[in-house]
Structure formats: C-alpha cells, structure tokens
Design an enzyme around this catalytic site. Structure first.
Site, PDB file in Angstrom:
ATOM      1  N   LYS A 116     -28.124 -98.557  84.150  1.00  0.00           N
ATOM      2  CA  LYS A 116     -28.418 -97.526  85.158  1.00  0.00           C
ATOM      3  C   LYS A 116     -28.924 -96.254  84.486  1.00  0.00           C
ATOM      4  CE  LYS A 116     -24.867 -94.943  86.852  1.00  0.00           C
ATOM      5  NZ  LYS A 116     -25.080 -93.478  86.638  1.00  0.00           N
ATOM      6  N   ASN A 117     -28.203 -95.807  83.463  1.00  0.00           N
ATOM      7  CA  ASN A 117     -28.528 -94.494  82.889  1.00  0.00           C
ATOM      8  C   ASN A 117     -29.770 -94.513  82.003  1.00  0.00           C
ATOM      9  OD1 ASN A 117     -26.470 -93.386  84.302  1.00  0.00           O
ATOM     10  ND2 ASN A 117     -25.045 -93.218  82.577  1.00  0.00           N
ATOM     11  N   CYS A 146     -20.036 -81.660  91.975  1.00  0.00           N
ATOM     12  CA  CYS A 146     -19.838 -82.986  91.410  1.00  0.00           C
ATOM     13  C   CYS A 146     -18.372 -83.343  91.642  1.00  0.00           C
ATOM     14  CB  CYS A 146     -20.156 -82.888  89.915  1.00  0.00           C
ATOM     15  SG  CYS A 146     -19.713 -84.309  88.968  1.00  0.00           S
ATOM     16  N   ARG A 164     -20.559 -79.160  86.014  1.00  0.00           N
ATOM     17  CA  ARG A 164     -21.626 -79.858  85.276  1.00  0.00           C
ATOM     18  C   ARG A 164     -22.889 -79.007  85.391  1.00  0.00           C
ATOM     19  NH1 ARG A 164     -21.958 -86.041  86.790  1.00  0.00           N
ATOM     20  NH2 ARG A 164     -23.177 -86.138  84.883  1.00  0.00           N
ATOM     21  N   ASP A 216     -17.633 -92.211  79.821  1.00  0.00           N
ATOM     22  CA  ASP A 216     -17.734 -93.102  80.981  1.00  0.00           C
ATOM     23  C   ASP A 216     -16.816 -94.324  80.879  1.00  0.00           C
ATOM     24  OD1 ASP A 216     -19.629 -91.412  82.052  1.00  0.00           O
ATOM     25  OD2 ASP A 216     -21.346 -92.577  81.340  1.00  0.00           O
ATOM     26  N   ARG A 257     -22.883 -97.330  93.299  1.00  0.00           N
ATOM     27  CA  ARG A 257     -23.864 -96.502  92.596  1.00  0.00           C
ATOM     28  C   ARG A 257     -24.200 -97.091  91.233  1.00  0.00           C
ATOM     29  NH1 ARG A 257     -22.690 -90.299  92.207  1.00  0.00           N
ATOM     30  NH2 ARG A 257     -24.608 -90.633  91.057  1.00  0.00           N
TER      31      ARG A 257
HETATM   32  N1  EPU Z   1     -24.003 -79.408  79.622  1.00  0.00           N
HETATM   33  C1  EPU Z   1     -24.165 -78.029  79.670  1.00  0.00           C
HETATM   34  N2  EPU Z   1     -25.336 -77.537  80.189  1.00  0.00           N
HETATM   35  C2  EPU Z   1     -26.313 -78.350  80.654  1.00  0.00           C
HETATM   36  C3  EPU Z   1     -26.150 -79.744  80.601  1.00  0.00           C
HETATM   37  C4  EPU Z   1     -24.964 -80.258  80.073  1.00  0.00           C
HETATM   38  O1  EPU Z   1     -23.302 -77.271  79.260  1.00  0.00           O
HETATM   39  O2  EPU Z   1     -27.351 -77.853  81.112  1.00  0.00           O
HETATM   40  C5  EPU Z   1     -22.754 -79.946  79.062  1.00  0.00           C
HETATM   41  C6  EPU Z   1     -21.943 -80.730  80.090  1.00  0.00           C
HETATM   42  O3  EPU Z   1     -21.134 -79.891  80.883  1.00  0.00           O
HETATM   43  C7  EPU Z   1     -21.143 -81.669  79.222  1.00  0.00           C
HETATM   44  C8  EPU Z   1     -22.097 -81.962  78.058  1.00  0.00           C
HETATM   45  O4  EPU Z   1     -23.089 -80.943  78.109  1.00  0.00           O
HETATM   46  O5  EPU Z   1     -20.002 -81.036  78.737  1.00  0.00           O
HETATM   47  C9  EPU Z   1     -22.767 -83.294  78.099  1.00  0.00           C
HETATM   48  O6  EPU Z   1     -23.325 -83.550  79.383  1.00  0.00           O
HETATM   49  P1  EPU Z   1     -24.708 -84.323  79.533  1.00  0.00           P
HETATM   50  O7  EPU Z   1     -25.762 -83.363  79.952  1.00  0.00           O
HETATM   51  O8  EPU Z   1     -24.951 -85.130  78.307  1.00  0.00           O
HETATM   52  O9  EPU Z   1     -24.415 -85.299  80.767  1.00  0.00           O
HETATM   53  P2  EPU Z   1     -25.438 -85.782  81.851  1.00  0.00           P
HETATM   54  O10 EPU Z   1     -26.789 -85.970  81.269  1.00  0.00           O
HETATM   55  O11 EPU Z   1     -25.311 -84.951  83.075  1.00  0.00           O
HETATM   56  C10 EPU Z   1     -25.091 -88.334  81.384  1.00  0.00           C
HETATM   57  C11 EPU Z   1     -24.723 -89.554  82.175  1.00  0.00           C
HETATM   58  C12 EPU Z   1     -23.246 -89.477  82.553  1.00  0.00           C
HETATM   59  C13 EPU Z   1     -22.412 -89.379  81.282  1.00  0.00           C
HETATM   60  C14 EPU Z   1     -22.876 -88.194  80.435  1.00  0.00           C
HETATM   61  C15 EPU Z   1     -22.181 -88.099  79.092  1.00  0.00           C
HETATM   62  C16 EPU Z   1     -26.731 -90.137  83.340  1.00  0.00           C
HETATM   63  C17 EPU Z   1     -27.486 -90.217  84.610  1.00  0.00           C
HETATM   64  N3  EPU Z   1     -25.535 -89.599  83.376  1.00  0.00           N
HETATM   65  O12 EPU Z   1     -24.848 -87.209  82.212  1.00  0.00           O
HETATM   66  O13 EPU Z   1     -22.960 -90.708  83.201  1.00  0.00           O
HETATM   67  O14 EPU Z   1     -21.064 -89.219  81.616  1.00  0.00           O
HETATM   68  O15 EPU Z   1     -24.303 -88.284  80.203  1.00  0.00           O
HETATM   69  O16 EPU Z   1     -22.450 -89.236  78.337  1.00  0.00           O
HETATM   70  O17 EPU Z   1     -27.212 -90.580  82.305  1.00  0.00           O
HETATM   71  C18 EPU Z   1     -21.926 -92.121  84.786  1.00  0.00           C
HETATM   72  O18 EPU Z   1     -22.790 -92.987  84.539  1.00  0.00           O
HETATM   73  O19 EPU Z   1     -20.884 -92.365  85.442  1.00  0.00           O
HETATM   74  C19 EPU Z   1     -22.124 -90.760  84.292  1.00  0.00           C
HETATM   75  C20 EPU Z   1     -21.509 -89.722  84.825  1.00  0.00           C
END
Ligand code: EPU
Length: 432
Positions: free
Chosen positions: A22-23, A118, A123, A312, A404
């Site tokens: 998915k991701n 969320c 987030r 995850d 999802r």
């Molecule tokens: N963060 C910030 N600022 C930002 C973006 C992120 O401070 O602008 C922080 C977040 O708060 C967190 C860290 O950076 O502490 C990492 O978050 P990241 O941005 O890597 O997460 P994401 O891209 O929103 C993806 C996956 C999530 C998974 C996380 C961590 C997708 C669509 N989602 O989210 O997957 O938990 O990376 O590996 O790829 C799931 O599949 O259930 C899911 C939530």
C-alpha cells in the site's frame, strides 16, 4: 458497517500470498501524474486507500482504471487540467498530500487541502511545505488549503535537510524536484524500502536521481518524464503482521509459508527481534517461512526509522508479548501516542499499560474474546491477532479501518485455518 467475528484458538498452518505494498503503491500513483503518457502499475492491492487515492487523482482530469482481479492500475494524465485535491477526499487519507508535489511538478501550481486530524497525532506536514519552499515554491494557506505556485511555472530546484527524516516529505520533495529547472539535493532522506521503490520508478520514467537508498538524494531536474510500466513491491507491513500471526497462532514446529514476500524490506531489527522470541524463520528472496515455537519469549522493542522496528508493527508486537510468559516493553519513538489499541486489548484481558511513550506488557494472562472497536489500521489488525489466540469469540467492529490496508484479510486467515467471518451490522442498533 462490517465487523469481523473470530473464533479463537484455531492453530494456523499452510501458506498465504502477500499483496502489493500500500505505502509504495500510493507514491507510484502520484509519480504517474508526471508522465507524458499512460502509466501501467502492476501488483496493486485492492484496498480502500488505493480507491480513495484513485478518486483524488481523477479530480484533476486524470483517468484511472483499476483492474482489481489482475492487480493492475492504468493512469493516464494526458488530460490533467485541474491542479486541486479537495478536503472531502484528502481528509480520508493523509497520503493524498502527495498531490502537492506531483501537481507542482506537473503544472507548477497546486491547491491541496491540509490533511487535518489523525486517529493518533500530531502528524504535521511542516517539512513537506518547507522542502517545497526550498525548491522555490511560493506557498500560502487559504481556508484550509495549501496554495502553492512555482514562479514562472516551473520550480527552480534547491537543497533541503529533513529533520526528522520523513517518508512523506521525501516523496513530496522528489515528486517536485524531478521536473524542476535546476538541480536539487535532499539530506536525511527517508530510506524506507517503499521510498526506494518509488525512486526506481521515477528513474525508469527518466528522472535523474542519484543516491537512491541512501540518506542523500541528488536530483537533476528534467522537462520530460516518460510513461512507463512498473511492478510494485510486496507489502512489508502485511508480511510482518502475518509473521506475527504465525508466531502466536501457528502449529508449533510446522512451517507457515508466505509467498510474494520480500523479507529484506522488513529491516534487520524486526527479524532479529522475532528470532529472539524463539520463532523459527527461513527468509528467501521472495518467500518467508515461520515456525511457531512451543513457548514464545518476551522481547522488548523500540520503534525506529528503517532498518529499525517499524512503527506500523508495534501494535501487533504488543499482542505477541501478551502471548509470552514474561514482561516486556514496546517503546514508540516515531509517534509518541500511537496506543489507541491498548484500551481495546485490555478489554480482552491483556495486561498492557501505557507509560509515556512506552507500553509495558505483562504476558501470560488469559486472553478472552470480547467485542472491540477498530480505531485505525494497525490498531485494528492487532485486535484481530488477539482474537486468533483468545478463548471464545471476538468481534472487531468498524472493519473499514482494516480495509484501508489489508487485502482480503479474513480470506487469507481462513486459508491458514482461522475461523473468521465478515458480517454486516448496524452500529446504532440497541442491544437485543
Ligand atoms: N514529521 C514532521 N513533519 C512533517 C512530516 C513528518 O515532524 O512534515 C514527523 C512525524 O510526526 C513523525 C516522523 O516525522 O514523527 C515520521 O513521519 P513520516 O512523515 O515518515 O510518516 P508519513 O510519511 O506520514 C508513512 C506511512 C505510515 C508510517 C510512517 C512511518 C504512508 C502512506 N504512511 O507516514 O504508515 O507509519 O510513514 O514509517 O506511507 C500505515 O500504513 O498504517 C501508516 C500510518
């Protein structure tokens, strides 16, 4: 609404096939918007997040067709003429925010809703915005929307360092930088396998990227990204979830096999931790075999960015710890309050308590079937895992969260010998 009803205590055996990631699929879909023709994606799972993102994409005038049986998605952005992602769709799935980088790259402008809340938070998306600004985008917020523009219609390019490293902000930066006028560099880029797969597709489209799979990615912008055909990787989190299911509910001593799996995408930490529980593992290039032990040992874990223990998979790990005879902890370092599953697991008799960003689990307590509520994707699957080993019947409500991100979960678990069925119910009906 749908619910899952599980009769606990059946021993799992046999084999199952892991679906496409998915991701990884979501950024591959976003990358397709940059192509000069029709993009064909293979190994795309039939999931609600994929259909949500297909709808987000089609708002722009892009044609999206998902042949679910074949697992192929065909995306034709030739008529993309509306650089917008509306709140009504973006609020359903945060990854819709990838539209910002994709639309800026394709059209030099975008109007994309902020994702909003969320199930666990916060987030933020500050790094997405700062990264795009570093590439030259002018960004303002307008009534809940991010309105972004590239001066002169095309981003200039630039350098940015992520702190902390972020999967989503890496993807948005690369989507926008690939078609910028000049060169760019991203430091402390995410190295999660899904990001690597996305980079390989961009490269196949003609993007000039170097440093794929490392913390520093350099990008020479180009004005033409080609149409392509690309096969998605297997879902690492689905694989990890099934490996935990096999460890806790498998027939001790008999291997359970997972096909279309890529264990290298799980990271060393998870694999080592599972081995330390006494679970037998055989890791092939595209399969995994798991042998449940007679007695699982408690192993504390701490989540971290790749190759650390995936956040995850921590909710599922909590259930594994409940199946051991000792005490251990889950320390969450990425999302400090991702613990919505704990009160529901406690309703099933699992003795887990949250202290700060840690869960302390006292294993060995009897797990009983109960009615429990899904709150988010990974929390819900932990309830299903607990249902597999519970005494009696477990009913997991609000299964739409699971839909999802887990393709045909009940079908795959039934195939392994679990007694699990899906039913319709009325959430607001009074008890009989
Ligand atoms: N963060 C910030 N600022 C930002 C973006 C992120 O401070 O602008 C922080 C977040 O708060 C967190 C860290 O950076 O502490 C990492 O978050 P990241 O941005 O890597 O997460 P994401 O891209 O929103 C993806 C996956 C999530 C998974 C996380 C961590 C997708 C669509 N989602 O989210 O997957 O938990 O990376 O590996 O790829 C799931 O599949 O259930 C899911 C939530």
């Amino acid at each position: 609404m749908d619910r899952l009803v599980i009769e606990g205590g059946q021993r799992l055996a046999g084999s199952a096939t892991i679906s496409g990631s998915k991701n990884a699929a979501l950024p591959l879909m976003a990358a397709a918007l940059l192509a000069d023709g029709i993009v064909s994606l293979q190994n795309i799972p039939a999931l609600r997040d994929i259909s949500t993102f297909s709808r987000v994409i089609s708002v722009t005038g892009t044609t999206v067709e998902h042949s679910q049986d074949a697992g192929t998605l065909t995306i034709d952005p030739s008529n993309l003429n509306r650089p917008e992602a509306p709140y009504e769709l973006v609020k359903r799935m945060r990854a819709s925010f990838y539209m910002l980088g994709a639309l800026l790259g394709r059209m030099g402008q975008a109007r994309v809703s902020l994702p909003g809340g969320c199930a666990w938070g916060p987030r933020p998306v500050d790094l997405h915005l700062k990264g795009l600004e570093a590439l030259g985008a002018e960004i303002k917020l307008d009534e809940g929307y991010v309105v972004a523009k590239a001066p002169g219609g095309r981003l200039a390019g630039g350098t940015f360092e992520l702190n902390p490293s972020s999967v989503g902000a890496t993807i948005n930066f690369l989507l926008a930088a690939s078609s910028a006028r000049g060169s760019s560099r991203l430091d402390n880029a995410a190295i999660e396998p899904d990001v690597g797969v996305f980079c390989r597709m961009l490269k196949q489209m003609g993007a000039r990227l170097s440093g794929i799979g490392t913390r520093t990615i350099e990008i020479e912008g180009t004005d033409q990204l080609r149409a392509t055909s690309f096969s998605n990787c297997p879902d690492r989190i689905e694989l990890g979830t099934f490996m935990i299911a096999a460890a806790i509910a498998g027939d001790p001593g008999s291997p359970i096999r997972f096909e279309n799996a890529d264990p290298s995408h799980l990271g060393e930490y998870f694999v080592d931790a599972l081995r330390q529980t006494n679970t037998g593992l055989e890791l092939g290039e595209n399969f995994v075999e798991v042998i449940a032990p007679e007695n699982l040992l408690p192993v504390s874990i701490e989540t971290g960015i790749f190759p650390g223990f995936p956040t995850d998979l921590q909710a599922q790990w909590t259930v594994l710890l409940a199946c051991t005879d000792g005490n251990a902890k889950v320390n969450e370092t990425i999302y400090h309050d991702r613990f919505k599953h704990i009160p529901e697991l406690r309703r099933m008799g699992i003795n887990a308590i949250v202290i700060g960003n840690e869960v302390v689990v006292e294993g060995g307590q009897p797990i009983q079937g109960a009615q429990v509520m899904s709150t988010d994707l990974r929390a819900s699957v932990s309830l299903v895992l607990a249902g597999l080993v519970a005494k009696g019947e477990t009913t997991v409500l609000r299964v739409y969260h699971l839909d999802r991100g887990y393709e045909n979960l009940e079908g795959k678990l039934s195939g392994l010998g679990a007694t699990i069925r899906r039913e319709k119910y009325d959430e607001w009906a009074d008890p009989a």
